[in-house]
Design a protein around this motif. Structure first.
Motif, PDB file in Angstrom:
ATOM      1  N   PHE A 267     -56.970 -45.536 -35.866  1.00  0.00           N
ATOM      2  CA  PHE A 267     -56.140 -45.790 -37.044  1.00  0.00           C
ATOM      3  C   PHE A 267     -54.743 -46.227 -36.630  1.00  0.00           C
ATOM      4  O   PHE A 267     -54.102 -45.606 -35.775  1.00  0.00           O
ATOM      5  N   ILE A 268     -54.297 -47.309 -37.228  1.00  0.00           N
ATOM      6  CA  ILE A 268     -52.905 -47.735 -37.107  1.00  0.00           C
ATOM      7  C   ILE A 268     -52.292 -47.485 -38.473  1.00  0.00           C
ATOM      8  O   ILE A 268     -52.679 -48.130 -39.466  1.00  0.00           O
ATOM      9  N   ALA A 269     -51.389 -46.527 -38.573  1.00  0.00           N
ATOM     10  CA  ALA A 269     -50.863 -46.145 -39.886  1.00  0.00           C
ATOM     11  C   ALA A 269     -49.362 -45.932 -39.810  1.00  0.00           C
ATOM     12  O   ALA A 269     -48.858 -45.363 -38.833  1.00  0.00           O
ATOM     13  N   CYS A 270     -48.669 -46.375 -40.825  1.00  0.00           N
ATOM     14  CA  CYS A 270     -47.211 -46.181 -40.854  1.00  0.00           C
ATOM     15  C   CYS A 270     -46.890 -44.742 -41.257  1.00  0.00           C
ATOM     16  O   CYS A 270     -47.714 -44.062 -41.880  1.00  0.00           O
ATOM     17  N   PRO A 271     -45.696 -44.267 -40.915  1.00  0.00           N
ATOM     18  CA  PRO A 271     -45.319 -42.893 -41.276  1.00  0.00           C
ATOM     19  C   PRO A 271     -44.971 -42.754 -42.754  1.00  0.00           C
ATOM     20  O   PRO A 271     -44.722 -41.641 -43.214  1.00  0.00           O
ATOM     21  N   SER A 272     -44.938 -43.863 -43.458  1.00  0.00           N
ATOM     22  CA  SER A 272     -44.605 -43.961 -44.888  1.00  0.00           C
ATOM     23  C   SER A 272     -43.096 -43.872 -45.105  1.00  0.00           C
ATOM     24  O   SER A 272     -42.375 -43.222 -44.346  1.00  0.00           O
ATOM     25  N   PHE A 278     -48.554 -47.037 -51.995  1.00  0.00           N
ATOM     26  CA  PHE A 278     -49.588 -46.024 -52.230  1.00  0.00           C
ATOM     27  C   PHE A 278     -49.274 -44.833 -51.333  1.00  0.00           C
ATOM     28  O   PHE A 278     -48.409 -44.912 -50.456  1.00  0.00           O
ATOM     29  N   ASP A 279     -49.946 -43.727 -51.558  1.00  0.00           N
ATOM     30  CA  ASP A 279     -49.715 -42.500 -50.787  1.00  0.00           C
ATOM     31  C   ASP A 279     -50.357 -42.640 -49.410  1.00  0.00           C
ATOM     32  O   ASP A 279     -51.540 -42.333 -49.219  1.00  0.00           O
ATOM     33  N   VAL A 280     -49.568 -43.099 -48.449  1.00  0.00           N
ATOM     34  CA  VAL A 280     -50.097 -43.357 -47.116  1.00  0.00           C
ATOM     35  C   VAL A 280     -50.586 -42.070 -46.449  1.00  0.00           C
ATOM     36  O   VAL A 280     -51.682 -42.013 -45.888  1.00  0.00           O
ATOM     37  N   ILE A 281     -49.782 -41.022 -46.514  1.00  0.00           N
ATOM     38  CA  ILE A 281     -50.139 -39.768 -45.843  1.00  0.00           C
ATOM     39  C   ILE A 281     -51.408 -39.172 -46.445  1.00  0.00           C
ATOM     40  O   ILE A 281     -52.333 -38.770 -45.726  1.00  0.00           O
ATOM     41  N   GLY A 282     -51.475 -39.113 -47.773  1.00  0.00           N
ATOM     42  CA  GLY A 282     -52.661 -38.571 -48.421  1.00  0.00           C
ATOM     43  C   GLY A 282     -53.900 -39.410 -48.118  1.00  0.00           C
ATOM     44  O   GLY A 282     -54.992 -38.866 -47.893  1.00  0.00           O
ATOM     45  N   THR A 283     -53.724 -40.729 -48.102  1.00  0.00           N
ATOM     46  CA  THR A 283     -54.842 -41.630 -47.801  1.00  0.00           C
ATOM     47  C   THR A 283     -55.352 -41.400 -46.387  1.00  0.00           C
ATOM     48  O   THR A 283     -56.572 -41.310 -46.144  1.00  0.00           O
ATOM     49  N   PRO A 297     -66.437 -47.551 -32.120  1.00  0.00           N
ATOM     50  CA  PRO A 297     -65.037 -47.973 -32.078  1.00  0.00           C
ATOM     51  C   PRO A 297     -64.712 -48.990 -33.179  1.00  0.00           C
ATOM     52  O   PRO A 297     -65.477 -49.928 -33.415  1.00  0.00           O
ATOM     53  N   LEU A 298     -63.582 -48.779 -33.850  1.00  0.00           N
ATOM     54  CA  LEU A 298     -63.156 -49.667 -34.927  1.00  0.00           C
ATOM     55  C   LEU A 298     -61.652 -49.516 -35.102  1.00  0.00           C
ATOM     56  O   LEU A 298     -61.133 -48.399 -35.099  1.00  0.00           O
ATOM     57  N   ASP A 299     -60.947 -50.634 -35.245  1.00  0.00           N
ATOM     58  CA  ASP A 299     -59.512 -50.604 -35.516  1.00  0.00           C
ATOM     59  C   ASP A 299     -59.284 -50.740 -37.007  1.00  0.00           C
ATOM     60  O   ASP A 299     -59.749 -51.709 -37.631  1.00  0.00           O
ATOM     61  N   VAL A 300     -58.577 -49.775 -37.588  1.00  0.00           N
ATOM     62  CA  VAL A 300     -58.284 -49.793 -39.024  1.00  0.00           C
ATOM     63  C   VAL A 300     -56.787 -49.598 -39.216  1.00  0.00           C
ATOM     64  O   VAL A 300     -56.222 -48.597 -38.758  1.00  0.00           O
ATOM     65  N   ALA A 301     -56.146 -50.543 -39.877  1.00  0.00           N
ATOM     66  CA  ALA A 301     -54.706 -50.467 -40.145  1.00  0.00           C
ATOM     67  C   ALA A 301     -54.464 -50.061 -41.592  1.00  0.00           C
ATOM     68  O   ALA A 301     -55.038 -50.654 -42.510  1.00  0.00           O
ATOM     69  N   VAL A 302     -53.628 -49.058 -41.777  1.00  0.00           N
ATOM     70  CA  VAL A 302     -53.283 -48.582 -43.119  1.00  0.00           C
ATOM     71  C   VAL A 302     -51.760 -48.564 -43.211  1.00  0.00           C
ATOM     72  O   VAL A 302     -51.092 -47.648 -42.723  1.00  0.00           O
ATOM     73  N   ILE A 303     -51.196 -49.595 -43.841  1.00  0.00           N
ATOM     74  CA  ILE A 303     -49.750 -49.784 -43.880  1.00  0.00           C
ATOM     75  C   ILE A 303     -49.306 -49.857 -45.333  1.00  0.00           C
ATOM     76  O   ILE A 303     -49.900 -50.579 -46.151  1.00  0.00           O
ATOM     77  N   GLY A 304     -48.247 -49.124 -45.669  1.00  0.00           N
ATOM     78  CA  GLY A 304     -47.869 -48.936 -47.065  1.00  0.00           C
ATOM     79  C   GLY A 304     -47.142 -50.071 -47.742  1.00  0.00           C
ATOM     80  O   GLY A 304     -47.012 -50.074 -48.967  1.00  0.00           O
ATOM     81  N   CYS A 305     -46.640 -51.062 -46.976  1.00  0.00           N
ATOM     82  CA  CYS A 305     -45.880 -52.142 -47.619  1.00  0.00           C
ATOM     83  C   CYS A 305     -46.088 -53.454 -46.877  1.00  0.00           C
ATOM     84  O   CYS A 305     -46.802 -53.509 -45.869  1.00  0.00           O
TER      85      CYS A 305
END
Length: 370
Positions: A267-272, A278-283, A297-305
């Motif tokens: 997971f590549i995710a921003c700290p929000s 959207f609610d990045v942390i909850g997601t 193996p899979l790369d998934v990016a979850v970025i809030g903006c």
């Protein structure tokens, strides 16, 4: 994002713990240790199976008594993962678990007793192709070394290891791995670096008694990260005062971050921040919980903006960028479709599982054609 690891690993002799290769060009293996009462066969087997489900390559089991050795026999019959028996002082226990099919003996030859007893253990290991792990720990150094150095030091750890290695050398036994663990990061790192230049055998890495889940994870990540960046290390155990399954998870995350192993979702995710749509942390919390079973193996990016979102999403298998009024989903680096906040988590889980199933089928087809 997709680059290979730039780490050049130390060349080491390869041994086999059951069907798991350790050292040489083999992947760095991840292991843990049971914390159940070994004599409680059902509880120990259940914990080992949980560790197997978490993709543990190797599991260590403490065998402190003959009663535990008899329990080990039953445990060995019920699980398939390679097992290491942790044994101190009583050479007869080592002989018994060797007879019962252990895959590796964790002993220190120097505390087994007279040389004829050590030789008996080595002969049994040779006969059954069982490797040995020499495990040196700053908390249990020989009294003579404690007097010589005054306190645990990297040099004391290495001298202790070399004393045990000399015994195996005299008995013409080379299929072993070594650990020189300390709870102090600097001491452990210095000891491993010294030892790595003196022997060819594989090294088992760990920061011993690292602490609880959070503190132990940080300490282990710092210490093992330094060594792995140096190319040192062939198998790892993260020592946490926590559920042993967490040790496997943390171990894989460390290797994943250095591109040394790939397992499950990266997971590549921003700290929000206040820009999030959207609610990045909850997601993230929900996705990590739901997708723990995924090992492909899979790369998934979850970025809030939209500031960093598009750049990260273009490098991922699946990417999500927060937007108004709807969020933008990328597939294979390309803009694909939009999704509303209310259906965000369910939608992403469905996409990820579909992508995983496709990858797994492609791998099967490739194997079938080869």
């Amino acid at each position: 994002m997709k680059m290979e690891s730039p780490i050049k690993r130390r060349k080491s002799r390869q041994i086999h713990i059951g069907n798991v290769a350790v050292g040489g060009d083999a992947p760095i293996s991840v292991q843990s240790m049971t914390n159940t009462n070994t004599c409680d066969v059902a509880a120990t087997v259940a914990q080992i199976r949980r560790l197997e489900d978490a993709c543990a390559d190797i599991v260590r089991v403490s065998v402190p008594s003959m009663e535990a050795a008899e329990a080990f026999k039953q445990i060995r019959e019920q699980v398939t993962v390679p097992l290491v028996a942790d044994i101190h002082f009583d050479y007869k226990i080592a002989l018994k678990v060797a007879e019962y099919g252990v895959d590796c003996l964790r002993i220190n030859p120097g505390n087994i007793g007279r040389e004829d007893r050590v030789k008996a253990v080595i002969d049994a290991a040779k006969e059954r192709n069982i490797p040995i792990r020499i495990g040196v720990n700053a908390g249990s150094l020989e009294k003579e070394l404690q007097r010589k150095y005054g306190e645990p030091t990297p040099e004391a750890l290495v001298e202790s290891a070399m004393r045990h290695i000399d015994i195996l050398d005299r008995l013409d036994f080379q299929d072993f791995k070594v650990s020189v663990k300390a709870s102090d990061v600097f001491m452990a790192v210095a000891a491993y670096r010294q030892l790595a230049s003196q022997i060819e055998q594989p090294l088992h890495l760990g920061i011993t008694e690292a602490g609880g889940l959070r503190g132990g994870t940080v300490k282990s990540s710092v210490g093992l990260g330094m060594l792995l960046m140096d190319g040192i290390g062939d198998t790892i155990r993260i020592s946490l005062a926590a559920d042993p399954v967490e040790e496997i998870k943390v171990g894989y995350e460390i290797l994943k971050s250095l591109k040394l192993r790939s397992k499950g979702i990266n997971f590549i995710a921003c700290p929000s921040c206040s820009r999030q749509n959207f609610d990045v942390i909850g997601t993230m919390n929900e996705l990590e919980s739901r997708l723990e079973d995924v090992t492909t193996p899979l790369d998934v990016a979850v970025i809030g903006c939209i500031v960093n979102g598009p750049g990260e999403a273009k490098e991922a298998d699946i990417g999500l960028t927060g937007g108004t009024p709807n969020n933008l989903v990328y597939v294979n680096g390309q803009k694909d479709h939009k999704v509303q906040n209310l259906e965000l988590i369910d939608h992403l889980e469905k996409l990820i599982r579909e992508k995983v199933a496709l990858k797994e089928q492609q791998d099967k087809d490739l194997i079938a054609r080869s």
